[in-house]
Scaffold this motif. Structure first.
Motif, PDB file in Angstrom:
ATOM      1  N   UNK A 140       0.786   1.931  -6.667  1.00 19.18           N
ATOM      2  CA  UNK A 140      -0.530   1.287  -7.267  1.00 19.18           C
ATOM      3  C   UNK A 140      -1.173   0.204  -5.836  1.00 19.18           C
ATOM      4  N   UNK A 141      -1.897   0.607  -5.090  1.00 18.18           N
ATOM      5  CA  UNK A 141      -2.563  -0.493  -4.027  1.00 18.18           C
ATOM      6  C   UNK A 141      -3.891  -0.284  -3.710  1.00 18.18           C
ATOM      7  N   UNK A 142      -4.799  -1.255  -3.124  1.00 20.78           N
ATOM      8  CA  UNK A 142      -6.020  -0.873  -2.876  1.00 20.78           C
ATOM      9  C   UNK A 142      -6.258   0.440  -1.724  1.00 20.78           C
ATOM     10  N   UNK A 143      -5.065   0.714  -0.922  1.00 23.10           N
ATOM     11  CA  UNK A 143      -5.447   1.731   0.234  1.00 23.10           C
ATOM     12  C   UNK A 143      -5.132   3.036  -0.547  1.00 23.10           C
ATOM     13  N   UNK A 144      -4.638   3.059  -1.987  1.00 24.34           N
ATOM     14  CA  UNK A 144      -4.542   4.473  -2.550  1.00 24.34           C
ATOM     15  C   UNK A 144      -5.601   4.554  -3.676  1.00 24.34           C
ATOM     16  N   UNK A 145      -6.544   3.721  -3.538  1.00 25.84           N
ATOM     17  CA  UNK A 145      -7.847   4.019  -4.622  1.00 25.84           C
ATOM     18  C   UNK A 145      -8.859   4.470  -3.483  1.00 25.84           C
ATOM     19  N   UNK A 146      -9.702   5.271  -3.860  1.00 25.42           N
ATOM     20  CA  UNK A 146     -11.160   5.883  -3.042  1.00 25.42           C
ATOM     21  C   UNK A 146     -12.088   5.334  -4.098  1.00 25.42           C
ATOM     22  N   UNK A 147     -13.089   4.935  -3.467  1.00 23.51           N
ATOM     23  CA  UNK A 147     -14.528   5.034  -4.114  1.00 23.51           C
ATOM     24  C   UNK A 147     -15.232   5.947  -3.964  1.00 23.51           C
ATOM     25  N   UNK A 148     -15.742   6.805  -4.988  1.00 22.19           N
ATOM     26  CA  UNK A 148     -16.789   7.851  -4.906  1.00 22.19           C
ATOM     27  C   UNK A 148     -18.056   7.032  -4.520  1.00 22.19           C
TER      28      UNK A 148
END
Length: 333
Positions: A140-148
């Motif tokens: 879990x890290x910001x690079x592995x979260x996309x924002x629709x």
């Protein structure tokens, strides 16, 4: 090298590469049967002696199985897997998320506590869905979260996920994931805790609201020492999120709250602050962005490029951070 306009499995026309990492290449492609754009993850045989093509294949299949188990709006959707004797290696066919990565969003500075609380609930919902079917994300890290485009988060890159009925794919004594987001207990060999994903979520929320990573140091050794100690400085900008961060970021996994308790605390923080249901995603309307990170700042598309808002991209990278990426590439930033 696969040329543009090649067709995989007689169905998926490759339009353009979106980024490459130690694991392979992610492509924007067109599904000729369903007439829609998708993301294709192509595996690449290892050449650095760190592993074997067989291990890579198993990681690709593991990611597909993990995603197929979950089925949640806050988790990137898998459409299909191509794995036959007619192709040299398997391909995962996934939705093309249009937006930008949280890592790119945070390049503009920290977010307001109310926004971070709302974001945290979405990521936590993805984790709860994964944990319920026996999947630990472990990166879990910001690079592995996309924002629709509406600002809702999508958790991606399950390539190193742990499934409770599958054996591990790493050598004894190794730890997969981005070092500065790894929970202290994992460095001591304790795997299998859902609380480890919650620690990583806590660090993500801390970084999002405070604007710096509390564990990141000038060298890998110094970062390792900080993670092992598990000493997180008290947040200064977190406001209504302070109690959540304090509860999550304790070195002992048994002392961390459950996912249900964290969700209640985040809901209270959202309600107390009167948080909006969405927040602006710069560039989200013009393309898709990617998670993963190999040199944030120079290009459109996947793997952390700053042009993520201008060109379509997907996920599947090795990640921003100070340590080598989980799939063998060096993280940036």
């Amino acid at each position: 090298m696969i040329s543009e306009r090649a067709v995989v499995d007689g169905r998926f026309e490759l339009l353009e590469p979106l980024g490459s990492g130690g694991m392979g290449t992610v492509w924007r492609a067109y599904d000729l049967a369903l007439h829609r754009e998708v993301a294709l993850k192509e595996v690449r045989a290892e050449t650095d002696g760190a592993g074997s093509p067989g291990v890579h294949r198993e990681r690709v299949l593991r990611e597909a199985r993990a995603l197929a188990r979950i089925g949640h709006p806050n988790v990137v959707a898998i459409h299909h897997i191509v794995d036959s004797s007619e192709v040299a290696h398997p391909w995962i066919v996934m939705e093309l998320v249009r937006g930008q990565s949280l890592a790119d969003h945070l390049m503009g500075g920290p977010m307001q506590p109310s926004q971070v609380a709302h974001l945290g609930r979405g990521i936590l919902a993805a984790l709860r869905a994964a944990h319920q079917v026996g999947v630990l994300h472990r990166d879990i890290k910001p690079a592995n979260v996309l924002l629709r485009e509406d600002g809702s988060p999508v958790l991606t890159d399950f390539g190193i996920a742990a499934l409770n009925d599958m054996t591990g794919l790493t050598s004894t004594g190794s730890v997969v994931g981005s070092l500065d987001y790894v929970a202290p207990e994992r460095l001591s060999g304790q795997e299998g805790h859902t609380a480890s994903d919650l620690w990583s979520l806590g660090l993500l929320l801390y970084f999002a609201v405070e604007g710096f990573h509390p564990m990141r140091r000038e060298s890998t050794v110094a970062t390792l020492a900080a993670v092992i100690r598990g000493e997180v400085p008290p947040p200064q900008r977190a406001g209504v999120l302070t109690a959540v961060l304090t509860a999550l970021l304790v070195p002992d996994p048994d002392r961390r709250p459950s996912a249900e308790q964290v969700d209640l605390m985040l809901a209270q923080a959202v309600g107390f602050a009167g948080a909006p249901t969405v927040f602006d995603v710069p560039g989200g309307g013009s393309g898709a962005a990617a998670s993963g990170g190999l040199g944030a700042g120079s290009g459109p598309g996947a793997f952390g490029g700053s042009g993520a808002g201008n060109g379509p991209g997907v996920f599947g990278g090795v990640g921003a951070g100070t340590d080598p990426g989980a799939f063998g590439g060096q993280g940036a930033g």
